[in-house]
Design a protein around this motif. Structure first.
Motif, short mmCIF file in Angstrom:
data_model
loop_
_atom_site.label_atom_id
_atom_site.label_comp_id
_atom_site.label_asym_id
_atom_site.label_seq_id
_atom_site.Cartn_x
_atom_site.Cartn_y
_atom_site.Cartn_z
N ARG B 3 -6.17 52.08 80.91
CA ARG B 3 -5.16 52.85 81.78
C ARG B 3 -3.80 52.43 81.81
O ARG B 3 -3.60 51.16 81.63
CB ARG B 3 -5.53 52.50 83.23
N ILE B 4 -2.91 53.34 81.68
CA ILE B 4 -1.70 53.19 81.67
C ILE B 4 -0.73 53.66 82.64
O ILE B 4 -1.16 54.91 83.01
CB ILE B 4 -0.92 53.58 80.25
N ARG B 5 -0.02 53.03 83.27
CA ARG B 5 0.72 53.56 84.48
C ARG B 5 2.18 53.09 84.42
O ARG B 5 2.73 52.01 84.15
CB ARG B 5 0.28 52.82 85.98
N ASP B 6 2.92 54.12 84.43
CA ASP B 6 4.31 54.29 84.39
C ASP B 6 4.96 53.31 83.28
O ASP B 6 5.99 52.70 83.74
CB ASP B 6 5.06 53.93 85.90
N LEU B 7 4.52 53.43 82.24
CA LEU B 7 4.90 52.71 81.09
C LEU B 7 6.44 52.85 80.40
O LEU B 7 6.59 54.31 80.26
CB LEU B 7 4.01 52.61 79.95
N GLU B 8 7.12 51.97 80.46
CA GLU B 8 8.58 52.65 79.83
C GLU B 8 9.00 51.29 78.89
O GLU B 8 8.60 49.99 79.13
CB GLU B 8 9.47 52.57 80.86
N ARG B 15 13.64 56.00 74.00
CA ARG B 15 13.06 55.50 75.02
C ARG B 15 11.86 56.14 75.56
O ARG B 15 11.89 57.24 75.17
CB ARG B 15 14.17 55.53 76.30
N ILE B 16 10.77 55.26 75.55
CA ILE B 16 9.62 56.07 76.03
C ILE B 16 9.48 55.63 77.57
O ILE B 16 9.65 54.76 77.99
CB ILE B 16 8.41 55.77 75.44
N GLU B 17 9.07 56.69 78.31
CA GLU B 17 9.20 56.36 79.75
C GLU B 17 7.89 57.39 80.56
O GLU B 17 7.53 58.51 80.00
CB GLU B 17 10.57 56.61 80.40
N ASP B 18 7.79 56.85 81.67
CA ASP B 18 6.78 57.60 82.64
C ASP B 18 5.31 58.04 81.70
O ASP B 18 4.83 58.85 82.02
CB ASP B 18 7.52 58.89 83.07
N VAL B 19 4.95 57.10 81.03
CA VAL B 19 3.79 57.36 80.37
C VAL B 19 2.40 56.89 81.28
O VAL B 19 2.48 55.47 81.59
CB VAL B 19 3.77 56.64 79.14
N ASN B 20 1.65 57.84 81.63
CA ASN B 20 0.47 57.66 82.44
C ASN B 20 -0.65 58.07 81.68
O ASN B 20 -0.58 59.31 81.17
CB ASN B 20 0.71 58.24 83.80
N LEU B 21 -1.70 57.40 81.47
CA LEU B 21 -2.49 57.78 80.65
C LEU B 21 -4.07 57.08 81.01
O LEU B 21 -3.94 56.06 81.23
CB LEU B 21 -2.28 57.47 79.06
N ALA B 22 -5.04 58.00 80.74
CA ALA B 22 -6.42 57.31 81.13
C ALA B 22 -7.12 57.52 79.82
O ALA B 22 -7.48 58.91 79.55
CB ALA B 22 -6.95 57.78 82.28
N ASP B 53 9.18 47.53 79.24
CA ASP B 53 10.33 47.27 80.32
C ASP B 53 9.56 47.24 81.62
O ASP B 53 10.28 46.74 82.47
CB ASP B 53 11.40 48.12 80.04
N GLY B 54 8.87 48.11 81.87
CA GLY B 54 8.00 48.44 82.91
C GLY B 54 6.78 49.17 82.99
O GLY B 54 6.45 49.57 81.80
N VAL B 62 -8.81 44.79 82.83
CA VAL B 62 -8.17 43.59 82.74
C VAL B 62 -6.63 44.11 82.78
O VAL B 62 -6.30 44.94 81.69
CB VAL B 62 -8.46 42.64 81.59
N ASN B 63 -5.74 43.49 83.36
CA ASN B 63 -4.36 43.88 83.32
C ASN B 63 -3.87 43.06 81.78
O ASN B 63 -3.91 41.95 81.97
CB ASN B 63 -3.56 43.41 84.57
N VAL B 64 -3.56 43.77 80.91
CA VAL B 64 -3.10 43.03 79.64
C VAL B 64 -1.62 42.89 79.36
O VAL B 64 -1.19 42.66 78.35
CB VAL B 64 -4.13 43.54 78.43
N THR B 65 -1.02 43.83 80.41
CA THR B 65 0.47 43.76 80.27
C THR B 65 1.22 42.81 79.67
O THR B 65 2.15 43.19 78.71
CB THR B 65 1.13 44.36 81.47
N ASP B 66 1.07 41.54 80.07
CA ASP B 66 1.77 40.50 79.59
C ASP B 66 0.75 39.57 78.51
O ASP B 66 1.42 38.38 78.27
CB ASP B 66 2.22 39.66 80.78
#
Lengths: 271, 350
Positions: B3-8, B15-22, B53-54, B62-66
């Motif tokens: 699940r990807i939410r508002d990735l930038e 710049r990649i932005e507003d990427v939302n994907l499931a 960046d966001g 599992v939140n793997v962002t970091d």
């Protein structure tokens, strides 16, 4: 007889360009070889002096001091220089250009100036010398002083060469290594270091060669124990060319043999 | 699964932005986009090679962002496979297990199994620079799959292969996907590759995911003109709905009338999208109620190998097989009929 007995790779003709460049390159090659061969040739007129120098304990000790000191300084440069080179190759940080500039300063300043600067910090009351003096370690006119003078002069050669080696390693290989479960340490040990090793090794050889040939900085920081260049200089100023040349030839031959031995693994790898 | 939410993320000027994907577990998902649209960067963000960046990324809840890449359990195959050049095929494949310090016996057994699965056991002592493109790709896939990742990310995995090897490897990869059940995310700029491989497609343009859907849905119903253009919908026709009759609309396109299925009202200004391969070229009229049939003259004909691209004076572009073009004796200036089903026309209001 085969038409290409040396198995040379045939390339299209480059016309006058390569002919001209070959001629220009030869000028440099001849300049070096003529100078050295002339020294060897003149010594053939007095071979007993050469054999006598080869048996002289003072001469052998001086050459031993030079080899030991440059080996120590190269090991120190390797230990501290490789991590710095990796950092400079892989990370951007404020002041990075400044750090790179500082590392290169020893290559740009006159060696005698470096010697004077080093003497200032290594003497008993100097910034580095004072704490060592409290521990009973003297840096000026000591083996450690020679090592530090050589280290100062040779460090840029190792750091710059190793940094370019790390830069040539595709960062994506490190990414893949991490995706395969390797930590940054494991990635460095198993991927980055082995792939940059050839450059690091070359940097070590350059640093070693630069260290062993250092004269001016060592002359000021540590006249004693006498290293080979100091002894050659001393004999030249006291007794002239005929007394210093046999030691110089002996020193050059030993350096060339060691240099060739150090280069052997690299040549083998390329073949 | 993912699940990807508002990735930038910014990268120099890009710049990649507003990427939302499931993306669902076990799915073969293709991110399709033109060169420079940010596909590889998105993949590298999912793998953890760069931090966003966001926004947030979850893998298996599992939140793997970091998290560091080695903590994500994600396999990665780069465009040119990024094999370790100082290691043999076998050492490359065993790499992940060795860093995990698995027992020697297990490492050897599973490496052998993996090499057998991909048919590269004969290459085990070879170095990457002696391998062909297909062999490198198999080695890279084996190296990633041996760790049984939940997710395999592949960046343009077929772009370095010749056509024949590519087709063979596509079949093999589909087979591996079926047998291993691993979720695969595959990035490409090649529409045909996406069509062949994907369960679902996400179209990425200018740093954003602009459309997600099944293969037919994405290719037949692009959401806008830009996507249609990129997806190779060469016939983008501007017109006005002039008549609606029993769910079948007539669109007036500069004097030519075509039938299409749409809910829009009479008078609506529309874009009608039609894929060139949906058009049949013939020498005789094939008029039926649900089939468009346009009389036209061939303006240009271009041989593209197995297919022929035909440009008509009506503005339509058609693709047909070289064989049928030869049988019909198609040439510049020939009078022909271009026919296509009303259902092949995808209509969007302007």
């Amino acid at each position: 007889m085969p038409s290409n007995p040396l198995n040379l790779i045939k390339k299209p003709k480059g016309g006058t360009l390569f002919l001209l460049f070959t001629a220009m390159g030869l000028v440099l090659v001849l300049f070096i070889t003529i100078t050295l061969l002339d020294m060897f040739y003149r010594q053939t007129e007095d071979l007993p002096a050469l054999f006598s120098a080869a048996r002289d304990p003072v001469v052998l000790t001086a050459i031993g001091v030079s080899i030991a000191a440059t080996t120590c300084s190269t090991l120190i440069a390797f230990t501290f220089g490789v991590p710095l080179a990796y950092l400079l190759a892989r990370r951007n940080f404020p002041g990075k250009s400044l750090v790179e500039g500082i590392i290169d300063i020893p290559m740009m300043i006159p060696h005698v100036v470096a010697g004077i600067a080093l003497y200032g910090v290594l003497m008993r009351s100097g910034v580095i010398g004072a704490p060592f003096d409290m521990l009973g370690v003297t840096l000026v006119d000591a083996f450690s002083g020679i090592v530090l003078a050589m280290l100062f002069m040779s460090l840029p050669y190792l750091v710059d060469t190793a940094r370019e080696g790390f830069r040539s390693v595709d960062e994506r290989l490190e990414n893949v290594s991490r995706s395969l479960g390797a930590s940054p340490w494991q990635t460095f040990r198993r991927v980055s270091f082995p792939l940059a090793f050839s450059s690091i090794y070359n940097g070590c050889i350059l640093a070693w060669a630069r260290g062993i040939s250092e004269f001016s900085a060592v002359l000021i920081v540590a006249y004693f124990p006498r290293s080979a260049p100091i002894l050659i200089y001393e004999r030249f100023t006291s007794y002239g060319l005929s007394s210093s040349r046999p030691i110089a030839i002996l020193f050059v031959v030993i350096c060339l043999v060691l240099f060739t031995l150090l280069r052997l693994p690299e040549w083998r790898r390329k073949r | 699964m993912i699940r990807i939410r508002d990735l930038e993320r910014s990268w120099r000027e890009f710049r990649i932005e507003d990427v939302n994907l499931a993306i669902d577990r076990g799915e073969y998902f293709v991110i399709l986009g033109p060169t420079g649209s940010g596909k590889t960067l998105l993949l590298e963000l999912i793998a953890g090679f760069y931090l966003p960046d966001g926004g947030k990324i979850w893998i298996d809840g599992v939140n793997v962002t970091d998290l560091a890449p080695e903590e994500r359990g994600v396999g990665f195959v780069y465009q040119d496979y990024a094999l370790f050049p100082h290691l043999t095929v076998r050492e490359n494949i065993e790499f992940g297990q060795r860093v995990k310090k698995l027992p020697e016996e297990e490492i050897e057994r599973s490496a052998l199994e993996m090499m057998e699965l991909l048919g590269i056991e004969d290459l085990k002592d070879r170095y990457p620079d002696t391998l062909s493109g297909g062999e490198r790709q198999k080695t890279a896939i084996a190296r990633a799959l041996i760790l049984k990742p939940d997710l395999l990310l592949m960046d343009e995995p077929f772009s370095a292969l010749d056509l024949r090897t590519k087709q063979r490897m596509q079949d093999e990869l589909k087979k591996i996907h079926r047998e291993s059940g691993v979720t695969m995310v595959h990035v490409t700029h090649d529409q045909t590759e996406a069509m062949v491989m994907a369960d679902r497609i996400g179209v990425m343009m200018e740093g954003r995911i602009v459309q997600v859907g099944g293969v037919r849905e994405v290719f037949n119903k692009p959401l806008n003109e830009k996507i249609a253009e990129f997806l190779g919908v060469e016939n983008i026709l501007e017109g006005i709905i002039s008549e609606v009759d029993d769910g079948l609309s007539i669109i007036d396109i500069g004097g030519i009338e075509i039938s299409a299925l749409t809910d829009l009202e009479v008078g609506s200004r529309v874009n009608a999208f039609l894929r060139p391969e949906e058009i049949t070229i013939s020498k005789v009229s094939q008029k039926t109620s649900a089939r468009n049939n346009i009389e036209a003259k061939i303006e240009k004909i271009m041989n593209l190998g197995a297919v022929v691209r035909i440009e008509l004076d009506s503005g339509l572009v058609a693709l047909t097989s070289r064989r049928s073009a030869e049988e019909l004796g198609l040439d510049r200036g020939a009078e022909v009929y271009a026919s296509f089903k009303a259902t092949a026309v995808h209509v969007l209001e302007k």
